[in-house]
Motif scaffolding. Structure first.
Motif, PDB file in Angstrom:
ATOM      1  N   GLY A 122       0.791  -1.221   0.000  1.00  0.00           N
ATOM      2  CA  GLY A 122       0.000   0.000   0.000  1.00  0.00           C
ATOM      3  C   GLY A 122       0.820   1.266   0.000  1.00  0.00           C
ATOM      4  N   ILE A 123       2.146   1.162   0.148  1.00  0.00           N
ATOM      5  CA  ILE A 123       3.034   2.328   0.125  1.00  0.00           C
ATOM      6  C   ILE A 123       3.462   2.591  -1.318  1.00  0.00           C
ATOM      7  N   ARG A 124       3.335   3.832  -1.746  1.00  0.00           N
ATOM      8  CA  ARG A 124       3.666   4.213  -3.119  1.00  0.00           C
ATOM      9  C   ARG A 124       5.093   4.755  -3.157  1.00  0.00           C
ATOM     10  N   ILE A 125       5.947   4.089  -3.925  1.00  0.00           N
ATOM     11  CA  ILE A 125       7.380   4.393  -3.952  1.00  0.00           C
ATOM     12  C   ILE A 125       7.771   4.818  -5.361  1.00  0.00           C
ATOM     13  N   GLY A 126       8.374   5.993  -5.472  1.00  0.00           N
ATOM     14  CA  GLY A 126       8.845   6.482  -6.765  1.00  0.00           C
ATOM     15  C   GLY A 126      10.336   6.728  -6.738  1.00  0.00           C
ATOM     16  N   GLY A 127      10.922   6.881  -7.909  1.00  0.00           N
ATOM     17  CA  GLY A 127      12.358   7.122  -7.963  1.00  0.00           C
ATOM     18  C   GLY A 127      12.790   7.646  -9.311  1.00  0.00           C
ATOM     19  N   LEU A 128      13.927   8.329  -9.326  1.00  0.00           N
ATOM     20  CA  LEU A 128      14.545   8.866 -10.536  1.00  0.00           C
ATOM     21  C   LEU A 128      16.021   8.502 -10.497  1.00  0.00           C
ATOM     22  N   SER A 129      16.477   7.764 -11.498  1.00  0.00           N
ATOM     23  CA  SER A 129      17.863   7.296 -11.520  1.00  0.00           C
ATOM     24  C   SER A 129      18.790   8.324 -12.149  1.00  0.00           C
ATOM     25  N   GLY A 130      20.067   8.270 -11.737  1.00  0.00           N
ATOM     26  CA  GLY A 130      21.087   9.118 -12.330  1.00  0.00           C
ATOM     27  C   GLY A 130      21.285  10.419 -11.583  1.00  0.00           C
ATOM     28  N   ILE A 131      22.084  11.304 -12.182  1.00  0.00           N
ATOM     29  CA  ILE A 131      22.335  12.617 -11.605  1.00  0.00           C
ATOM     30  C   ILE A 131      22.103  13.669 -12.686  1.00  0.00           C
ATOM     31  N   TYR A 132      21.981  14.917 -12.252  1.00  0.00           N
ATOM     32  CA  TYR A 132      21.680  16.017 -13.168  1.00  0.00           C
ATOM     33  C   TYR A 132      22.944  16.613 -13.771  1.00  0.00           C
ATOM     34  N   LYS A 133      22.954  16.761 -15.095  1.00  0.00           N
ATOM     35  CA  LYS A 133      23.958  17.523 -15.830  1.00  0.00           C
ATOM     36  C   LYS A 133      23.232  18.300 -16.918  1.00  0.00           C
ATOM     37  N   GLY A 134      23.305  19.633 -16.840  1.00  0.00           N
ATOM     38  CA  GLY A 134      22.521  20.468 -17.731  1.00  0.00           C
ATOM     39  C   GLY A 134      22.795  20.233 -19.206  1.00  0.00           C
ATOM     40  N   LYS A 135      24.029  19.900 -19.559  1.00  0.00           N
ATOM     41  CA  LYS A 135      24.371  19.745 -20.972  1.00  0.00           C
ATOM     42  C   LYS A 135      23.683  18.551 -21.626  1.00  0.00           C
ATOM     43  N   ASP A 136      23.237  17.584 -20.826  1.00  0.00           N
ATOM     44  CA  ASP A 136      22.596  16.396 -21.387  1.00  0.00           C
ATOM     45  C   ASP A 136      21.101  16.321 -21.072  1.00  0.00           C
ATOM     46  N   PHE A 137      20.591  17.289 -20.321  1.00  0.00           N
ATOM     47  CA  PHE A 137      19.223  17.182 -19.807  1.00  0.00           C
ATOM     48  C   PHE A 137      18.175  17.080 -20.907  1.00  0.00           C
ATOM     49  N   THR A 138      18.344  17.800 -21.998  1.00  0.00           N
ATOM     50  CA  THR A 138      17.333  17.802 -23.058  1.00  0.00           C
ATOM     51  C   THR A 138      17.616  16.805 -24.178  1.00  0.00           C
ATOM     52  N   LYS A 139      18.698  16.037 -24.060  1.00  0.00           N
ATOM     53  CA  LYS A 139      19.033  15.069 -25.105  1.00  0.00           C
ATOM     54  C   LYS A 139      18.162  13.817 -24.990  1.00  0.00           C
ATOM     55  N   GLY A 140      18.135  13.062 -26.067  1.00  0.00           N
ATOM     56  CA  GLY A 140      17.466  11.775 -26.033  1.00  0.00           C
ATOM     57  C   GLY A 140      18.360  10.729 -25.394  1.00  0.00           C
ATOM     58  N   HIS A 141      17.808   9.531 -25.173  1.00  0.00           N
ATOM     59  CA  HIS A 141      18.597   8.424 -24.614  1.00  0.00           C
ATOM     60  C   HIS A 141      19.354   7.738 -25.759  1.00  0.00           C
TER      61      HIS A 141
END
Length: 603
Positions: A117-136
């Motif tokens: 019943g506990i809702r768990i979310g997550g985001l992997s990796g770290i932030y780097k502005g130069k790659d933020f808008t690129k595709g995978h």
């Protein structure tokens, strides 16, 4: 429900599980779930080591391969996110999440799951502005640049998480939300990590997208790692009168001796719910609705916004969620469908030829993509899924900056050799327990794995030490810690409204300094959010942290609002300068996350 939270794993699974087992036996309870906040290092063989962004001399097999092979099975259900020191080739097989070994689940690039019943979310990796808008665009075989870009978060995953409207109980990121240090004991943090001072004072420490998600999702708990320090904070969000909306933030250290790397929390849950991992309908609906936004190109890709001629909000409707539930036959429990996809490391074979890493399709990803009718990036890279998501022109164009983390007491955070004992060979366990860092004991003690240097029996020695020093071992009460922080914040607010700075005679420097010190003393509060009476609030001469509603209008939000999309055309049919298709708009949009912290890939 007992939930264990681990900071950076760095491949030390055996040590972490042994520490949990020790705590369970001592405190007589069972841990239901383990959450690991990145740098997991799921290395299956020596080929995987080539895909991990650490210097070659720090590339070690550690112990995960034993869990991958089935030699060992994780004693507690484990959920983890990716950090910036990962075997990226393996994790990229599971972009939407999946089992990396029996009873060990990776959340993927981003995810939301349910457990009891506990809702768990997550985001992997770290932030780097130069790659933020690129595709995978990254996939094996990597070059040195794409190996690092593979673990940089992208705007697509942040955009998807912003579509969520239902409450989140727990959220995990590897790096910290920007500005979170304003909501805890900043002075204690800087005392432990002096090299962070410049970024804290300039307001650049942490991830801007994570800050936005914190203010948008407002989860009950937010767990992070990356900076190799234990730090707690409380963010009080804007709420209707008579209600209280809090996020309790906790970051932990890496798994090393005498470090605060593990904490066990008692999180309320629905006793009617089965303690088994299951998918989340809202998140699945978001994945399906935004699949067309997935890019595998190296160039920038921008998310839709207000003014777009097509749909730009993807908050699922009840009907859309119900269709997802129907497609899954009403059963969202995640099957135990782990499958090995490569040969596992065998320490008995000595030197063997290391095969170069290759792109692979994982059956778990194939299943979820088939159920949701979404794209498997690896199938596209291998030519098994024909579409226009690919850009096959040339190599990755990302900078080869230094992503190896720097800690205050070591040249690199990975520079400490793999240890065979949780204490130095010339130090007894009892001296550790009776040291001035006795409050670290429960967070730092564990039994060892294969002992090749220290011939003592660590389990026996550890047990005897505990018996002679039982008062030295205790589980920290996280609720008391967070209450201390809240009380400190309340008293600080009251004092800022009531304390008046005395009138100071400009000609008398001595009296001036005394008056300032007296004013500071009136605002000081001797409560420690984590380990003892050391919390000291900021003096009057420093600006106080912004309130939660003030911080909710973050720099990123302000910049985004200033670039409100306008798709109207001129009378001659040409694009408006503010159109998403115009070059001027794209140039301005690239500046949204430009203000990244200089060396944030620190741990």
């Amino acid at each position: 429900m007992k939930i264990a939270v681990e900071g950076c794993c760095h491949g030390e699974l055996d040590k972490i599980y042994e520490t949990i087992e020790f705590i369970e036996k001592k405190e007589n309870f069972k841990v239901d779930l383990l959450l690991i906040c990145g740098d997991f290092q799921s290395v299956r063989n020596k080929s995987d080591l080539q895909c991990m962004a650490v210097p070659p001399k720090y590339q070690r097999m550690n112990t995960f391969y034993k869990y991958y092979s089935g030699e060992k099975v994780a004693p507690v259900l484990t959920i983890f996110i990716g950090g910036n020191h990962e075997a990226s080739n393996y994790l990229q097989e599971l972009p939407y999440g999946g089992w990396v070994a029996p009873n060990i689940y990776y959340l993927g690039y981003a995810n939301v799951l349910k457990f009891g019943g506990i809702r768990i979310g997550g985001l992997s990796g770290i932030y780097k502005g130069k790659d933020f808008t690129k595709g995978h665009f990254e996939h094996p075989p990597y070059n040195e640049e794409s190996k690092r870009a593979a673990y940089h978060i992208r705007n697509l995953e942040v955009f998807r998480l912003k579509q969520l409207t239902k409450p989140i109980d727990i959220f995990m990121t590897h790096d910290w939300p920007r500005g979170i240090y304003d909501y805890g004991n900043t002075s204690q943090l800087l005392k432990a990590k002096q090299f962070l001072r410049d970024e804290v004072e300039s307001g650049t420490l942490g991830s801007p997208p994570a800050e936005e998600l914190l203010m948008k999702l407002q989860p009950r708990y937010w767990f992070s790692a990356h900076l190799h320090v234990k730090f707690a904070a409380i963010v009080q969000h804007k709420a209707p009168a008579g209600e209280e909306k809090l996020t309790k933030f906790l970051s932990l250290d890496k798994c090393l001796p005498r470090r605060k790397f593990l904490q066990i929390l008692d999180v309320p849950h629905d006793p009617q719910e089965t303690l088994k991992l299951q998918l989340d309908t809202e998140w699945l609906a978001v994945l399906k609705l935004t699949n067309h936004l997935l890019s595998l190109k190296r160039g920038s890709s921008y998310m839709p916004g207000p003014g777009s001629q097509t749909r730009w909000e993807f908050k699922p409707t009840v009907e859309e969620e119900n269709r997802i539930l129907e497609d899954f036959g009403g059963d969202l429990y995640i099957p135990d469908n782990f499958q090995r996809t490569v040969d596992v490391f065998d320490p008995n074979h000595g030197k063997t030829k290391v095969s170069p890493p290759v792109t692979m399709v994982n059956p778990q990803t194939t299943l979820i993509c088939t159920m949701l009718d979404i794209t498997d990036p690896n199938a596209v890279f291998l030519g098994q899924d024909s579409n226009n998501l690919l850009d096959v022109s040339g190599e990755g164009a990302c900078d080869a900056d230094d992503d190896d983390d720097v800690d205050d007491d070591e040249t690199e955070c990975d520079s400490e050799p793999s240890f065979v004992s949780f204490v130095d060979s010339d130090q007894s366990y009892s001296s550790l327990l009776s040291s001035s860092n006795a409050d670290d004991s429960i967070m730092s003690l564990g039994t060892t794995g294969d002992v090749s240097i220290d011939n003592r029996d660590p389990v026996k020695d550890l047990s005897s030490s505990i018996q002679t020093n039982p008062e030295e071992i205790s589980l920290s009460d996280e609720e008391a810690e967070f209450k201390d922080i809240m009380e400190a914040q309340r008293k600080k607010k009251e004092s800022s409204e009531s304390v008046k700075v005395p009138i100071i005679d400009d000609e008398d420097d001595e009296d001036e300094f005394k008056a300032i010190m007296a004013a500071q003393k009136e605002q000081a509060l001797s409560t420690d959010p984590l380990v003892g009476p050391t919390l000291t609030l900021r003096p009057l001469t420093q600006s106080s942290p912004a309130s939660s509603d003030e911080r909710s209008d973050t720099e990123v939000t302000r910049k985004t609002n200033s670039l409100a999309l306008n798709t109207s055309k001129r009378a001659d049919g040409s694009e408006s300068e503010d159109s998403p298709q115009s070059k001027k708009f794209k140039r301005r949009n690239q500046q949204i996350y430009k203000s990244e912290s200089p060396d944030e890939e620190n741990v």
